[in-house]
Design a protein around this motif. Structure first.
Motif, short mmCIF file in Angstrom:
data_model
loop_
_atom_site.label_atom_id
_atom_site.label_comp_id
_atom_site.label_asym_id
_atom_site.label_seq_id
_atom_site.Cartn_x
_atom_site.Cartn_y
_atom_site.Cartn_z
N GLU A 70 -4.59 0.18 -7.68
CA GLU A 70 -3.93 -0.64 -7.14
C GLU A 70 -3.83 -0.60 -5.50
O GLU A 70 -4.10 -1.40 -4.82
CB GLU A 70 -2.40 -0.65 -7.44
N ARG A 71 -3.86 0.68 -5.17
CA ARG A 71 -3.67 1.22 -3.72
C ARG A 71 -5.08 0.69 -2.99
O ARG A 71 -5.23 0.11 -1.84
CB ARG A 71 -3.44 2.57 -3.42
N LYS A 72 -6.35 1.21 -3.71
CA LYS A 72 -7.62 0.73 -2.89
C LYS A 72 -7.62 -0.71 -3.00
O LYS A 72 -8.23 -1.34 -1.75
CB LYS A 72 -8.63 1.25 -4.07
N ASN A 73 -7.24 -1.30 -3.66
CA ASN A 73 -7.56 -3.03 -4.07
C ASN A 73 -6.62 -3.66 -2.95
O ASN A 73 -6.97 -4.21 -1.98
CB ASN A 73 -7.03 -3.54 -5.17
N ILE A 101 0.95 -1.35 -0.06
CA ILE A 101 0.07 -0.03 0.07
C ILE A 101 0.87 1.22 -0.04
O ILE A 101 0.55 2.23 -0.74
CB ILE A 101 -0.88 -0.09 1.29
N THR A 102 1.80 1.12 0.79
CA THR A 102 2.68 2.40 0.89
C THR A 102 3.34 2.82 -0.42
O THR A 102 3.63 4.00 -0.56
CB THR A 102 4.02 2.17 2.06
N GLY A 103 3.71 1.90 -1.23
CA GLY A 103 4.34 1.96 -2.37
C GLY A 103 3.57 1.98 -3.54
O GLY A 103 4.08 1.88 -4.82
N SER A 104 2.25 2.23 -3.44
CA SER A 104 1.31 2.11 -4.68
C SER A 104 0.27 3.38 -4.66
O SER A 104 0.25 4.03 -3.64
CB SER A 104 0.48 0.93 -4.48
N SER A 105 -0.40 3.46 -5.88
CA SER A 105 -1.47 4.45 -5.70
C SER A 105 -2.57 4.02 -6.53
O SER A 105 -2.64 3.00 -7.18
CB SER A 105 -0.80 5.78 -5.99
#
Length: 217
Positions: free
Chosen positions: A34-37, A27-31
């Motif tokens: 992808e982050r929500k999933n 989560i920390t390295g995504s947006s």
């Protein structure tokens, strides 16, 4: 540890929490999407972890006192880890990375929370039913044990009564033999008395004959 099921649940919970940590790093390295999933997947894993933790609590309640303290200590430790991960996910959910689809994300999040609440309620009901069944099994086992003890006691009393009956039968037989002996002794005494009376009469007759012959002949 006294419960193999508790140890198995602990292994499952550790694996789930490790998976949550992995998703938190993702989560920390995504947006964006992808982050929500990743957030949703991590939240579902935390729900699963909470369910496993509840099962562990149920096992701890049924464990012997000597093991219960250690079990509860582990449960508190895992509970702290779950709460910490839950707070971290909330911070990630309220921080950036949502973009223009903020409303849709919130709506999906509310639906997920509603489904999670229903799932938790269902699991809690199932857990209470399982605990009730376990208590019923324990009561049934104790009742069976009491029944076995009563049957053993009745068997012992039956053996005692049979021995007492045998002793009474022997006593009755002895009394019958004693009565027969006493009757025989009484009969012999009467016979001896009759014989003695006859002897006395014979002697008196002989004596009378002698007196008559001596004085009147």
């Amino acid at each position: 540890m006294s419960s193999e099921k508790f140890e198995s649940l602990e292994d499952d919970l550790s694996a789930i929490l490790d998976d949550v940590k992995t998703k938190e790093r993702k989560i920390t390295g995504s947006s964006g999407e992808e982050r929500k999933n990743a957030i949703r997947q991590a939240e579902r894993k935390l729900e699963e972890a909470a369910l496993v933790l509840q099962e562990m609590e149920g096992e701890a309640k049924l464990a012997p006192v000597s093991f219960r303290t250690q079990m509860l200590s582990k449960i508190r430790h895992y509970q702290s880890d779950i709460e910490q991960s839950s707070r971290s996910l909330k911070r990630e959910g309220t921080s950036g990375g949502r973009g223009t689809d903020n409303y849709a994300f919130d709506r999906e999040d509310r639906l997920d929370q509603s489904n999670r609440a229903k799932l938790m309620q269902g699991h809690q009901s199932l857990q209470r039913a399982s605990e009730s069944i376990a208590r019923s099994h324990q009561i049934a086992a104790e009742t069976d044990q009491i029944g076995v003890e009563i049957i053993d006691e009745l068997g012992t009393q039956r053996d005692t009564l049979l021995r007492t009956k045998d002793k009474l039968s022997d006593t009755d037989a002895n009394l019958s033999r004693s009565r027969k002996i006493l009757k025989n002794m009484a009969r012999r005494m009467m016979t001896n008395k009759l014989i003695l009376a006859v002897i006395i009469l014979v002697e008196l007759a002989i004596l009378a004959g002698l007196v008559y012959w001596k004085f009147f002949s």
